[in-house]
Design a protein around this motif. Structure first.
Motif, PDB file in Angstrom:
ATOM      1  N   ASP A  82       0.843  -1.193   0.000  1.00 42.02           N
ATOM      2  CA  ASP A  82       0.000   0.000   0.000  1.00 42.02           C
ATOM      3  C   ASP A  82       0.880   1.246   0.000  1.00 42.02           C
ATOM      4  OD1 ASP A  82      -1.906  -1.931   0.224  1.00 42.02           O
ATOM      5  OD2 ASP A  82      -2.770  -1.208   2.100  1.00 42.02           O
ATOM      6  N   TYR A  83       0.588   2.169  -0.920  1.00 36.40           N
ATOM      7  CA  TYR A  83       1.509   3.262  -1.204  1.00 36.40           C
ATOM      8  C   TYR A  83       1.602   4.318  -0.104  1.00 36.40           C
ATOM      9  CZ  TYR A  83       3.898   6.839  -3.999  1.00 36.40           C
ATOM     10  OH  TYR A  83       4.782   7.779  -4.469  1.00 36.40           O
ATOM     11  N   LEU A  84       0.488   4.832   0.378  1.00 40.88           N
ATOM     12  CA  LEU A  84       0.565   5.946   1.331  1.00 40.88           C
ATOM     13  C   LEU A  84       1.160   5.531   2.677  1.00 40.88           C
ATOM     14  CD1 LEU A  84      -1.161   7.184  -0.951  1.00 40.88           C
ATOM     15  CD2 LEU A  84      -2.317   8.536   0.797  1.00 40.88           C
ATOM     16  N   PRO A  85       0.796   4.369   3.240  1.00 42.02           N
ATOM     17  CA  PRO A  85       1.504   3.929   4.455  1.00 42.02           C
ATOM     18  C   PRO A  85       3.001   3.741   4.224  1.00 42.02           C
ATOM     19  CG  PRO A  85      -0.535   2.695   4.180  1.00 42.02           C
ATOM     20  CD  PRO A  85      -0.330   3.472   2.910  1.00 42.02           C
ATOM     21  N   LEU A  86       3.359   3.289   3.020  1.00 41.76           N
ATOM     22  CA  LEU A  86       4.772   3.126   2.677  1.00 41.76           C
ATOM     23  C   LEU A  86       5.493   4.472   2.701  1.00 41.76           C
ATOM     24  CD1 LEU A  86       7.167   1.493   1.574  1.00 41.76           C
ATOM     25  CD2 LEU A  86       6.132   1.660  -0.692  1.00 41.76           C
ATOM     26  N   LEU A  87       4.887   5.504   2.118  1.00 36.65           N
ATOM     27  CA  LEU A  87       5.484   6.835   2.150  1.00 36.65           C
ATOM     28  C   LEU A  87       5.653   7.334   3.583  1.00 36.65           C
ATOM     29  CD1 LEU A  87       3.610   8.614  -0.782  1.00 36.65           C
ATOM     30  CD2 LEU A  87       6.012   7.924  -0.748  1.00 36.65           C
ATOM     31  N   ALA A  88       4.672   7.052   4.420  1.00 31.58           N
ATOM     32  CA  ALA A  88       4.715   7.531   5.808  1.00 31.58           C
ATOM     33  C   ALA A  88       5.877   6.937   6.581  1.00 31.58           C
ATOM     34  CB  ALA A  88       3.395   7.222   6.512  1.00 31.58           C
ATOM     35  N   LEU A 147      -0.477  13.173   1.417  1.00 35.40           N
ATOM     36  CA  LEU A 147      -1.362  13.622   0.338  1.00 35.40           C
ATOM     37  C   LEU A 147      -0.636  13.464  -0.995  1.00 35.40           C
ATOM     38  CD1 LEU A 147      -1.484  16.239   2.737  1.00 35.40           C
ATOM     39  CD2 LEU A 147      -3.719  16.219   1.633  1.00 35.40           C
ATOM     40  N   THR A 148      -1.117  12.556  -1.826  1.00 36.30           N
ATOM     41  CA  THR A 148      -0.508  12.351  -3.136  1.00 36.30           C
ATOM     42  C   THR A 148      -1.464  12.827  -4.223  1.00 36.30           C
ATOM     43  OG1 THR A 148      -1.314  10.065  -3.306  1.00 36.30           O
ATOM     44  CG2 THR A 148       0.867  10.413  -2.328  1.00 36.30           C
ATOM     45  N   LEU A 163      -7.631  17.216  -6.955  1.00 33.61           N
ATOM     46  CA  LEU A 163      -7.982  16.034  -6.168  1.00 33.61           C
ATOM     47  C   LEU A 163      -6.715  15.376  -5.639  1.00 33.61           C
ATOM     48  CD1 LEU A 163     -10.817  14.619  -5.700  1.00 33.61           C
ATOM     49  CD2 LEU A 163     -10.037  12.912  -7.331  1.00 33.61           C
ATOM     50  N   VAL A 164      -6.770  14.907  -4.387  1.00 29.37           N
ATOM     51  CA  VAL A 164      -5.629  14.218  -3.788  1.00 29.37           C
ATOM     52  C   VAL A 164      -6.098  12.925  -3.134  1.00 29.37           C
ATOM     53  CG1 VAL A 164      -4.258  16.297  -3.347  1.00 29.37           C
ATOM     54  CG2 VAL A 164      -5.893  15.517  -1.613  1.00 29.37           C
ATOM     55  N   TYR A 165      -5.171  11.979  -3.030  1.00 29.62           N
ATOM     56  CA  TYR A 165      -5.371  10.824  -2.158  1.00 29.62           C
ATOM     57  C   TYR A 165      -4.808  11.204  -0.803  1.00 29.62           C
ATOM     58  CZ  TYR A 165      -5.958   8.296  -6.571  1.00 29.62           C
ATOM     59  OH  TYR A 165      -6.378   7.888  -7.796  1.00 29.62           O
ATOM     60  N   MET A 166      -5.551  10.913   0.256  1.00 29.59           N
ATOM     61  CA  MET A 166      -5.102  11.321   1.584  1.00 29.59           C
ATOM     62  C   MET A 166      -5.302  10.184   2.590  1.00 29.59           C
ATOM     63  SD  MET A 166      -6.367  14.583   3.852  1.00 29.59           S
ATOM     64  CE  MET A 166      -6.210  14.568   5.636  1.00 29.59           C
ATOM     65  N   GLN A 167      -4.310  10.015   3.448  1.00 28.78           N
ATOM     66  CA  GLN A 167      -4.376   9.080   4.563  1.00 28.78           C
ATOM     67  C   GLN A 167      -3.541   9.674   5.688  1.00 28.78           C
ATOM     68  OE1 GLN A 167      -3.269   5.110   3.431  1.00 28.78           O
ATOM     69  NE2 GLN A 167      -4.147   4.153   5.248  1.00 28.78           N
ATOM     70  N   SER A 168      -4.026   9.549   6.913  1.00 30.62           N
ATOM     71  CA  SER A 168      -3.367  10.223   8.037  1.00 30.62           C
ATOM     72  C   SER A 168      -2.915   9.207   9.084  1.00 30.62           C
ATOM     73  CB  SER A 168      -4.311  11.238   8.684  1.00 30.62           C
ATOM     74  OG  SER A 168      -4.716  12.207   7.732  1.00 30.62           O
ATOM     75  N   PHE A 169      -1.793   9.528   9.725  1.00 25.77           N
ATOM     76  CA  PHE A 169      -1.170   8.627  10.680  1.00 25.77           C
ATOM     77  C   PHE A 169      -0.726   9.403  11.919  1.00 25.77           C
ATOM     78  CE2 PHE A 169      -0.505   7.261   6.359  1.00 25.77           C
ATOM     79  CZ  PHE A 169      -0.877   5.931   6.385  1.00 25.77           C
ATOM     80  N   SER A 170      -0.613   8.678  13.028  1.00 23.43           N
ATOM     81  CA  SER A 170      -0.072   9.251  14.263  1.00 23.43           C
ATOM     82  C   SER A 170       1.391   8.848  14.372  1.00 23.43           C
ATOM     83  CB  SER A 170      -0.859   8.730  15.470  1.00 23.43           C
ATOM     84  OG  SER A 170      -0.291   9.198  16.667  1.00 23.43           O
ATOM     85  N   LEU A 213       2.890   5.459  13.655  1.00 24.71           N
ATOM     86  CA  LEU A 213       2.276   5.293  12.345  1.00 24.71           C
ATOM     87  C   LEU A 213       0.959   4.541  12.396  1.00 24.71           C
ATOM     88  CD1 LEU A 213       5.370   4.674  10.026  1.00 24.71           C
ATOM     89  CD2 LEU A 213       4.165   6.799  10.527  1.00 24.71           C
ATOM     90  N   ASN A 214       0.272   4.623  13.523  1.00 26.27           N
ATOM     91  CA  ASN A 214      -1.089   4.106  13.582  1.00 26.27           C
ATOM     92  C   ASN A 214      -1.996   4.999  12.733  1.00 26.27           C
ATOM     93  OD1 ASN A 214      -0.474   2.016  15.401  1.00 26.27           O
ATOM     94  ND2 ASN A 214      -0.685   3.402  17.148  1.00 26.27           N
ATOM     95  N   GLU A 215      -2.898   4.391  11.978  1.00 29.01           N
ATOM     96  CA  GLU A 215      -3.777   5.172  11.121  1.00 29.01           C
ATOM     97  C   GLU A 215      -4.798   5.939  11.956  1.00 29.01           C
ATOM     98  OE1 GLU A 215      -5.909   3.841   7.148  1.00 29.01           O
ATOM     99  OE2 GLU A 215      -7.233   3.473   8.870  1.00 29.01           O
ATOM    100  N   ILE A 216      -4.968   7.222  11.651  1.00 25.55           N
ATOM    101  CA  ILE A 216      -5.974   8.025  12.347  1.00 25.55           C
ATOM    102  C   ILE A 216      -7.056   8.542  11.394  1.00 25.55           C
ATOM    103  CG2 ILE A 216      -4.555   8.689  14.322  1.00 25.55           C
ATOM    104  CD1 ILE A 216      -3.877  11.276  12.930  1.00 25.55           C
ATOM    105  N   ALA A 217      -6.847   8.423  10.096  1.00 21.49           N
ATOM    106  CA  ALA A 217      -7.876   8.735   9.104  1.00 21.49           C
ATOM    107  C   ALA A 217      -7.637   7.844   7.901  1.00 21.49           C
ATOM    108  CB  ALA A 217      -7.844  10.209   8.705  1.00 21.49           C
ATOM    109  N   PRO A 218      -8.675   7.164   7.416  1.00 22.91           N
ATOM    110  CA  PRO A 218      -8.485   6.166   6.352  1.00 22.91           C
ATOM    111  C   PRO A 218      -8.199   6.801   5.000  1.00 22.91           C
ATOM    112  CG  PRO A 218     -10.817   6.438   6.823  1.00 22.91           C
ATOM    113  CD  PRO A 218     -10.083   7.249   7.858  1.00 22.91           C
ATOM    114  N   LEU A 219      -7.718   5.980   4.109  1.00 21.01           N
ATOM    115  CA  LEU A 219      -7.425   6.399   2.748  1.00 21.01           C
ATOM    116  C   LEU A 219      -8.698   6.860   2.050  1.00 21.01           C
ATOM    117  CD1 LEU A 219      -5.536   6.529   0.257  1.00 21.01           C
ATOM    118  CD2 LEU A 219      -6.091   4.111  -0.130  1.00 21.01           C
ATOM    119  N   ASP A 220      -8.594   7.991   1.336  1.00 19.16           N
ATOM    120  CA  ASP A 220      -9.745   8.506   0.592  1.00 19.16           C
ATOM    121  C   ASP A 220      -9.248   9.395  -0.542  1.00 19.16           C
ATOM    122  OD1 ASP A 220     -12.357   8.900  -0.126  1.00 19.16           O
ATOM    123  OD2 ASP A 220     -12.980   9.828   1.761  1.00 19.16           O
ATOM    124  N   ALA A 221     -10.103   9.609  -1.530  1.00 21.29           N
ATOM    125  CA  ALA A 221      -9.833  10.571  -2.595  1.00 21.29           C
ATOM    126  C   ALA A 221     -10.660  11.812  -2.299  1.00 21.29           C
ATOM    127  CB  ALA A 221     -10.197   9.984  -3.957  1.00 21.29           C
TER     128      ALA A 221
END
Length: 262
Positions: free
Chosen positions: A108-114, A128-129, A135-142, A146-154
């Motif tokens: 998975d790309y965004l967790p990999l970037l994080a 944010l890619t 439009l961006v793909y966004m996923q947020s982590f703590s 690196l625990n996810e705090i907001a899921p992947l979305d466009a």
């Protein structure tokens, strides 16, 4: 004095990444402490992965006097990202795996970037890619866990802004979404000085990060399921495209669904 003996590389892990403009190829070899980097190549060739990927792999293997028989598994970034880039790289991975009888794993790309800057930070990290204009793909982590705090979305830029505000006014932001929308994020950080924009050095995963993700991945004989998140531009604009070509939109939609299932 005798020269030290060298071990012939074998059971190598090949990692491929091409969800954005950068195409990356990494070879890792097993060692006592996990995978270690043997070689890597990267090219900035949007939409041209096929021209570089297989010849690039052959060139790397040739440098070591090896061939594809030394490969033991293939991991591939599965998205989200450019529809063309993902399809080309995933197809190459699937073809090599089928021909060589190798297991596959999707990354998975965004967790990999994080995983690049995240362990060195504290607090929220918004990745944010670029998806397409506005439009961006966004996923947020703590961070640093690196625990996810907001899921992947466009999301549109305004939607992304609201999602970040809901999490807090202090955070780090990273990814190509910043580079493609500089004016928007310059205004955002002026209004919210607690937001820190990370530079372009974090926009692509380092070879070591790709290997580390592959080492954690679950390999199998199954195909890699891509992550698209949003409809393709052709799907989103199907009615207009069909009308321009004199086709019935409903009939065009049925044909597209049939092709997707094929």
């Amino acid at each position: 004095m005798a020269m030290p003996k060298t071990t012939q590389p074998r059971d190598l892990t090949l990692v491929l990444s091409g969800p954005e403009e950068r195409l990356q190829l990494v070879l890792g070899q097993p060692g006592p402490d996990g995978l270690t980097l043997l070689a890597s190549r990267q090219w900035t060739v949007p939409g041209q992965s096929v021209r570089f990927l297989v010849p690039g792999l052959k060139s790397v293997l040739d440098e070591f006097g090896l061939d594809t028989s030394v490969l033991g598994r293939i991991a591939c970034v599965r998205g989200p990202g450019s529809f063309t880039g993902l399809r080309l790289v995933l197809a190459a991975a699937e073809g090599m795996a089928a021909g060589l009888g190798l297991p596959l794993a999707g990354l998975d790309y965004l967790p990999l970037l994080a995983t690049g800057p995240g362990p060195l930070l504290a607090g929220p990290l918004h990745v944010l890619t670029y998806a397409r204009r506005g439009l961006v793909y966004m996923q947020s982590f703590s961070c640093p866990t690196l625990n996810e705090i907001a899921p992947l979305d466009a999301l549109t830029l305004e939607q992304a802004k609201k999602h970040m505000a809901d999490i807090g006014t202090e955070a780090h932001l990273m990814g190509t979404g910043l580079r493609k929308n500089p004016a928007f994020f310059a205004d955002l950080t002026q209004a919210e000085p607690g937001y820190v924009l990370l530079d372009a050095a974090s926009d692509n995963p380092a070879p070591e990060r790709l290997l580390a993700a592959a080492e954690r991945a679950a390999f199998s004989g199954e195909s890699i399921e891509p992550i698209y998140v949003r409809p393709s531009d052709a799907e989103a604009n199907l009615d207009q495209i069909a009308a321009k070509r004199g086709l019935d939109p409903e009939e065009a939609r049925k044909k597209l669904e049939a092709l997707s299932r094929a």
